[in-house]
Design a protein around this motif. Structure first.
Motif, PDB file in Angstrom:
ATOM      1  N   ALA A  18       3.907  -2.922   3.434  1.00 59.20           N
ATOM      2  CA  ALA A  18       3.779  -4.204   2.720  1.00 59.20           C
ATOM      3  C   ALA A  18       4.081  -5.337   3.685  1.00 59.20           C
ATOM      4  O   ALA A  18       4.875  -5.193   4.611  1.00 59.20           O
ATOM      5  CB  ALA A  18       4.734  -4.255   1.530  1.00 59.20           C
ATOM      6  N   GLY A  19       3.437  -6.471   3.444  1.00 58.64           N
ATOM      7  CA  GLY A  19       3.659  -7.637   4.283  1.00 58.64           C
ATOM      8  C   GLY A  19       2.447  -8.551   4.260  1.00 58.64           C
ATOM      9  O   GLY A  19       1.445  -8.246   3.603  1.00 58.64           O
ATOM     10  N   VAL A  56       0.843  -1.195   0.000  1.00 59.57           N
ATOM     11  CA  VAL A  56       0.000   0.000   0.000  1.00 59.57           C
ATOM     12  C   VAL A  56       0.879   1.246   0.000  1.00 59.57           C
ATOM     13  O   VAL A  56       1.907   1.295   0.675  1.00 59.57           O
ATOM     14  CB  VAL A  56      -0.906   0.022   1.255  1.00 59.57           C
ATOM     15  CG1 VAL A  56      -1.691   1.327   1.334  1.00 59.57           C
ATOM     16  CG2 VAL A  56      -1.857  -1.167   1.250  1.00 59.57           C
ATOM     17  N   ARG A  57       0.461   2.240  -0.767  1.00 67.84           N
ATOM     18  CA  ARG A  57       1.112   3.546  -0.736  1.00 67.84           C
ATOM     19  C   ARG A  57       0.042   4.621  -0.639  1.00 67.84           C
ATOM     20  O   ARG A  57      -0.988   4.535  -1.304  1.00 67.84           O
ATOM     21  CB  ARG A  57       1.960   3.766  -1.988  1.00 67.84           C
ATOM     22  CG  ARG A  57       2.657   5.139  -2.020  1.00 67.84           C
ATOM     23  CD  ARG A  57       3.408   5.359  -3.323  1.00 67.84           C
ATOM     24  NE  ARG A  57       4.032   6.668  -3.368  1.00 67.84           N
ATOM     25  CZ  ARG A  57       4.678   7.167  -4.413  1.00 67.84           C
ATOM     26  NH1 ARG A  57       4.809   6.423  -5.522  1.00 67.84           N
ATOM     27  NH2 ARG A  57       5.213   8.378  -4.384  1.00 67.84           N
ATOM     28  N   PRO A 115      -9.037  -0.601   6.532  1.00 66.55           N
ATOM     29  CA  PRO A 115      -9.307  -1.199   5.207  1.00 66.55           C
ATOM     30  C   PRO A 115      -8.069  -1.757   4.504  1.00 66.55           C
ATOM     31  O   PRO A 115      -8.211  -2.564   3.589  1.00 66.55           O
ATOM     32  CB  PRO A 115      -9.901  -0.014   4.406  1.00 66.55           C
ATOM     33  CG  PRO A 115     -10.487   0.878   5.441  1.00 66.55           C
ATOM     34  CD  PRO A 115      -9.561   0.764   6.621  1.00 66.55           C
ATOM     35  N   ILE A 116      -6.851  -1.355   4.901  1.00 61.60           N
ATOM     36  CA  ILE A 116      -5.669  -1.888   4.199  1.00 61.60           C
ATOM     37  C   ILE A 116      -5.141  -3.151   4.863  1.00 61.60           C
ATOM     38  O   ILE A 116      -4.161  -3.733   4.400  1.00 61.60           O
ATOM     39  CB  ILE A 116      -4.547  -0.825   4.066  1.00 61.60           C
ATOM     40  CG1 ILE A 116      -3.877  -0.543   5.419  1.00 61.60           C
ATOM     41  CG2 ILE A 116      -5.079   0.445   3.422  1.00 61.60           C
ATOM     42  CD1 ILE A 116      -2.628   0.328   5.290  1.00 61.60           C
ATOM     43  N   ILE A 117      -5.772  -3.579   5.968  1.00 62.86           N
ATOM     44  CA  ILE A 117      -5.387  -4.841   6.596  1.00 62.86           C
ATOM     45  C   ILE A 117      -6.170  -5.973   5.944  1.00 62.86           C
ATOM     46  O   ILE A 117      -7.371  -5.886   5.772  1.00 62.86           O
ATOM     47  CB  ILE A 117      -5.680  -4.808   8.111  1.00 62.86           C
ATOM     48  CG1 ILE A 117      -4.882  -3.696   8.797  1.00 62.86           C
ATOM     49  CG2 ILE A 117      -5.341  -6.165   8.751  1.00 62.86           C
ATOM     50  CD1 ILE A 117      -5.198  -3.506  10.266  1.00 62.86           C
ATOM     51  N   GLY A 153      -1.032  -3.988  -3.792  1.00 64.97           N
ATOM     52  CA  GLY A 153      -1.295  -3.153  -4.960  1.00 64.97           C
ATOM     53  C   GLY A 153      -2.357  -2.104  -4.740  1.00 64.97           C
ATOM     54  O   GLY A 153      -3.209  -1.879  -5.601  1.00 64.97           O
ATOM     55  N   THR A 154      -2.328  -1.424  -3.609  1.00 73.15           N
ATOM     56  CA  THR A 154      -3.384  -0.473  -3.237  1.00 73.15           C
ATOM     57  C   THR A 154      -2.809   0.916  -3.032  1.00 73.15           C
ATOM     58  O   THR A 154      -1.749   1.077  -2.437  1.00 73.15           O
ATOM     59  CB  THR A 154      -4.073  -0.922  -1.930  1.00 73.15           C
ATOM     60  OG1 THR A 154      -4.558  -2.252  -2.091  1.00 73.15           O
ATOM     61  CG2 THR A 154      -5.217   0.005  -1.560  1.00 73.15           C
TER      62      THR A 154
END
Length: 398
Positions: A352-353, A53-54, A395-397, A359-360
Motif C-alpha cells: 500500500a502507498g 493490494v493483497r 499492473p498494481i502500480i 482495494g485490489t
C-alpha cells in the motif's frame, strides 16, 4: 463548484505524489502464512491490504526455507543463481559447509546483487534493520545504514528506527528500508501453525505494523510504499512421522549429509565414483515410502541448476513427515517449512502507498517478481540478469 475544485485539487495531489521520488519500506514477517490474517486475526494488516493490494498467496522458491527465500525476494533470482541454496548446505568445490549468516564473514557465498546494492550503486541510500545477509559486504558494499543481526533486539525498536530513518533530512534519508520480524516463525516451529502461541505472535506483529503505518502518515512527509511479505508459510509436523536419518545407513566416509528437516541433501566426497552414487540411489529407492528421491526433471522445473552446491541425491518429504537425528524421546510435534510449494507454504504479500493501486486483490505469484517491482517503484535500472519479471506486478502500480 466546490466539489469540482476539491476533486481537481485531489487529482493534482495524486499526480504530484506519482511524480515524486518514491520510498519503499519492505517488511518481512518470517513464517506468516497467507491465511493468518483471517485465521489468527490481524486487523491492521487487513486494513492496509484494503487500502492497497493483497495477493492470494506468495509462492516461495524451492526450498521454502528462510535464507533462500529472503535472498530471492531481494534479488529476483532462484537460489541456484544467488548462491544461498538452503539455510545450510555443502559446496563440493570449496569443501565447506554454509550455515545461516556465513555471508557476513565471507560474502563470496553470495553471487548476486541485492536490492540495497542496486539502490546504492545508483545513488539511492538504503537502510536495513535485519534481513538475512544484509550486513554482508556484497560486491564490496553494504547499505548506508544497517544493524548486525541480533535476535534479542526489541521489536518496537525496529519500528522506532525505521520511522527515524524516514524523518532524516533528504540528503541523508534512505529511500529503501527493510525490516524483519522472526517471532511468528519461531512460535510456528515450536507449537504448530494453528496454535494459540502463533495467534498471540500474529497479534503482536500486527500491532507493530499498524503502529508503523500510522506513524509513517503522522510523522513523515515522504511518499512511502509499504510492502509486507513473508518468506514462506508453515505446516504441522508430528513426532511419530519423523524419519531417522541413521536408519538410512548412508556411508559418511563417502558422502556429506546435510539434514534440512524436510529434505535430506547427499553430496559425494572426493573420489566417489558415479557407480557408488548410483548404488546408493538404488538402495534408497527401495526404502521410499514416507520420502521420495527428487528427480532431475523435477529439480530443473524448480529452478535448480547444476553446480557444486547441488546435491547428487535429494530426498524429499511431505507434511507431516520430516527427517531427524534426534532420539525418539526428544522428538516433538510442531511446525516447519521447506516442503514443495503448496497453500500451506504460501506466504504473505500486501502493498500500500501512493504508487500502489487501492482495494485490489491479485492471484498468488512467485516471490522472485518482487525485486523488479521494487526497482520500478524506486526508478532503478536493473544491472544483472534476474529470474523475476517486472510485468507480473506492473499492473498494481498506479
Amino acid at each position: 463548484m466546490k466539489y469540482v475544485v476539491g476533486l481537481l485539487l485531489a487529482l493534482a495531489c495524486l499526480q504530484a505524489q506519482a511524480t515524486e521520488e518514491q520510498t519503499v519500506v519492505l517488511i518481512s514477517i518470517d513464517g506468516f502464512r497467507h491465511d493468518y490474517i483471517e485465521l489468527h486475526g490481524a486487523p491492521n494488516i487487513a486494513k492496509i491490504a484494503e487500502q492497497g493490494v493483497r495477493s492470494e498467496g506468495l509462492i516461495p522458491v524451492y526450498p521454502s526455507k528462510t535464507f533462500p527465500n529472503h535472498i530471492s525476494i531481494v534479488t529476483g533470482q532462484y537460489p541456484s543463481n544467488h548462491g544461498i541454496v538452503d539455510n545450510n548446505f555443502y559446496d563440493t568445490e570449496r569443501k565447506q559447509r554454509y550455515k545461516m549468516g556465513d555471508g557476513v564473514k565471507d560474502s563470496t557465498w553470495l553471487t548476486t546483487l541485492p536490492i540495497w546494492n542496486l539502490a546504492e550503486f545508483q545513488g539511492v541510500k538504503a537502510a536495513t534493520f535485519f534481513w538475512p545477509e544484509s550486513e554482508a559486504r556484497i560486491n564490496g558494499r553494504t547499505p548506508s545504514y544497517y544493524f548486525n543481526y541480533s535476535t534479542p533486539a526489541p521489536n518496537r525498536q525496529r519500528i522506532d528506527q525505521i520511522v527515524e530513518w524516514l524523518k532524516l533530512p533528504e540528503a541523508a534519508r534512505p529511500r529503501l528500508v527493510t525490516g524483519y520480524f522472526s517471532i511468528v516463525d519461531t512460535m510456528g516451529h515450536r507449537f504448530g501453525p494453528e496454535s494459540h502461541q502463533v495467534a498471540k505472535a500474529v497479534k503482536h506483529v500486527d500491532e507493530l505494523i499498524g503502529e508503523l503505518w500510522q506513524r509513517i502518515h503522522d510523522e513523515t512527509e515522504v511518499p512511502v510504499n509499504l510492502i509486507l511479505v513473508s518468506d514462506h508459510g508453515m505446516s504441522q509436523i508430528t513426532a511419530k512421522d519423523m524419519i531417522d536419518v541413521k536408519e538410512l545407513n548412508i556411508d559418511e566416509e563417502l558422502f556429506e549429509i546435510v539434514n534440512a528437516s524436510t529434505r535430506l541433501m547427499i553430496y559425494p566426497k572426493e573420489d566417489v565414483s558415479a557407480d557408488q552414487i548410483q548404488q546408493l540411489e538404488q538402495r534408497l529407492k527401495q526404502k521410499q515410502g514416507n520420502f521420495v528421491i527428487e528427480s532431475e526433471q523435477q529439480l530443473a522445473q524448480l529452478g535448480v541448476t547444476d553446480g557444486p552446491r547441488k546435491p547428487a541425491i535429494v530426498l524429499g518429504t511431505t507434511a507431516p513427515a520430516t527427517f531427524t537425528t534426534r532420539p525418539e524421546e526428544q522428538r516433538k510435534d510442531g511446525g516447519t517449512h521447506g516442503f514443495h510449494s503448496s497453500r500451506d507454504m504460501d506466504g504473505l504479500f500486501v502493498a500500500a502507498g501512493p504508487a500502489i493501486q487501492q482495494g485490489t486483490q491479485i492471484n498468488r505469484f512467485s516471490n522472485i517478481h518482487i525485486y523488479p517491482f521494487m526497482a520500478k517503484l524506486l526508478e532503478l535500472e536493473l544491472m544483472t540478469e534476474i529470474d523475476g519479471d517486472a510485468e507480473v506486478l506492473t499492473p498494481i502500480i498506479r
